[in-house]
Design a protein around this motif. Structure first.
Motif, mmCIF file in Angstrom:
data_model
loop_
_atom_site.group_PDB
_atom_site.id
_atom_site.type_symbol
_atom_site.label_atom_id
_atom_site.label_comp_id
_atom_site.label_asym_id
_atom_site.label_seq_id
_atom_site.Cartn_x
_atom_site.Cartn_y
_atom_site.Cartn_z
ATOM 1 N N ILE A 107 9.105 48.861 17.467
ATOM 2 C CA ILE A 107 8.440 48.700 18.767
ATOM 3 C C ILE A 107 8.974 47.442 19.432
ATOM 4 O O ILE A 107 8.973 46.364 18.836
ATOM 5 N N THR A 108 9.437 47.594 20.664
ATOM 6 C CA THR A 108 10.025 46.482 21.409
ATOM 7 C C THR A 108 9.488 46.485 22.836
ATOM 8 O O THR A 108 8.808 47.421 23.260
ATOM 9 N N VAL A 109 9.841 45.440 23.581
ATOM 10 C CA VAL A 109 9.367 45.302 24.959
ATOM 11 C C VAL A 109 10.232 46.148 25.893
ATOM 12 O O VAL A 109 11.455 45.985 25.937
ATOM 13 N N ALA A 110 9.601 47.053 26.626
ATOM 14 C CA ALA A 110 10.292 47.807 27.670
ATOM 15 C C ALA A 110 10.303 46.975 28.940
ATOM 16 O O ALA A 110 9.258 46.477 29.376
ATOM 17 N N GLN A 111 11.460 46.819 29.532
ATOM 18 C CA GLN A 111 11.600 45.973 30.720
ATOM 19 C C GLN A 111 11.222 46.764 31.977
ATOM 20 O O GLN A 111 12.029 46.936 32.904
ATOM 21 N N THR A 112 9.997 47.267 32.006
ATOM 22 C CA THR A 112 9.496 48.043 33.132
ATOM 23 C C THR A 112 8.073 47.605 33.444
ATOM 24 O O THR A 112 7.437 46.893 32.661
#
Length: 328
Positions: A107-112
């Motif tokens: 799980i990672t940060v979505a740049q949206t």
């Protein structure tokens, strides 16, 4: 309708396939310890002059939405879906376990501004009605690691006004995590975390803030969306004072990578794997340190910290969850 205990109420979640369109059934019903789902509205008063001294002639509803809070022990299957909603991106791969049934979910940060939405489900025998709330967006997530308790979290959501539903709650069996399952580490960088020595602490809390903004529009009584803005991650820890290591880090503003490794070695999944959630912060700055003295107590230290984006690692946070859930 009859009076009822809170423990008969069920709260469920499901990943939305189409954003803002409610799913039919929950993927997970959460074994919560505290929960609330509240319908909210904004009303305006008719306060114009009608030749009378009374302050208004009525009120009109101009906005409707819902807010939910859930506090629950961390479960190895449902909690990664909460984390998915918190950070916005998830990928699944086979774990190296020989069974072939164990999965690793990264799980990672979505740049949206539109992270994964969930449908929230409320089975409420006290009111005699079931509801589903589309467009459930996580606003904040606080994770707590404390002695003598299940490791748990508290999540807050905003969602659309509820629609009636017919629900049949069923709680999925999950593995939980206890204080002895946590390993805490710091290192100069992410690459050094695996080899780093464990550090003894007494408790730790970590909070993810999403700073949701309601996307209101003319022609709609409810928000058309909930948009996450900047993500911040901060925390606090407590440890017995034994030397000036943390003090030196705080006063110098030293950057460290941090790992919180939840590994339930009491349970085997597949052939030889274990339920596990590993949270890595690439760039942590230790901030304020306090060290209160009490006559008859062991001296302890409380330390706050803040995570930042690491340009070198191109990330702020990465979480890997290992379980028997095939996909999310």
């Amino acid at each position: 309708m009859s009076k009822a205990l809170g423990r008969v109420v069920s709260l469920g979640i499901a990943k939305e396939t189409v954003r803002g369109t409610a799913e039919t059934a929950a993927t997970f019903y959460i074994p919560w310890s505290e929960a609330s789902v509240e319908e909210k509205d904004t009303k305006i008063a008719d306060e114009q002059s009608y030749g009378i001294i009374e302050d208004s002639t009525g009120m009109s509803i101009v906005k409707q939405w819902a807010e939910a809070t859930v506090k629950a022990p961390i479960g190895d299957k449902h909690f990664p879906l909460i984390l998915f909603s918190a950070l916005g991106a998830l990928s699944t791969a086979a774990n190296a376990d020989a069974s072939g049934t164990v999965k690793d979910h990264t799980i990672t940060v979505a740049q949206t501004a539109q992270h994964q939405a969930l449908t929230l489900f409320l089975d409420d025998p006290a009111s005699g009605a079931d509801y589903k709330h589309a467009l459930g967006c996580l606003n904040s997530l606080e994770i707590k690691f404390e002695l003598g308790k299940f490791l748990d979290y508290q999540a807050t959501f905003k969602a659309k006004k509820g629609a009636t539903a017919t629900l049949t709650p069923s709680v999925v069996a999950e593995n939980r995590f206890l204080p002895q399952h946590l390993t805490f580490k710091t290192a100069a960088n992410l690459a050094g975390l695996t080899a780093a020595s464990a550090i003894q602490i007494r408790n730790l809390s970590l909070k993810i803030e999403k700073n949701l903004e309601e996307d209101d529009a003319l022609g709609s009584i409810g928000p058309v969306d909930f948009l996450n803005k900047q993500i911040s991650i901060e925390g606090q820890l407590e440890a017995v004072w034994s030397d000036e290591t943390f003090k030196t880090l705080a006063l110098a503003g030293t950057i460290k990578a941090m790992r919180l490794d939840l590994n339930n070695l009491d349970v085997t999944i597949g052939t030889a794997a274990h339920p596990q959630i590993v949270l890595d912060l690439a760039k942590v700055t230790f901030k304020e340190l306090t060290r209160p003295f009490k006559l008859n107590d062991i001296i302890t230290q409380q330390l706050s910290f803040k995570a930042s984006y690491s340009s070198g690692d191109t990330k702020m946070v990465t979480i890997k969850a290992t379980n028997l859930q095939a996909s999310y």
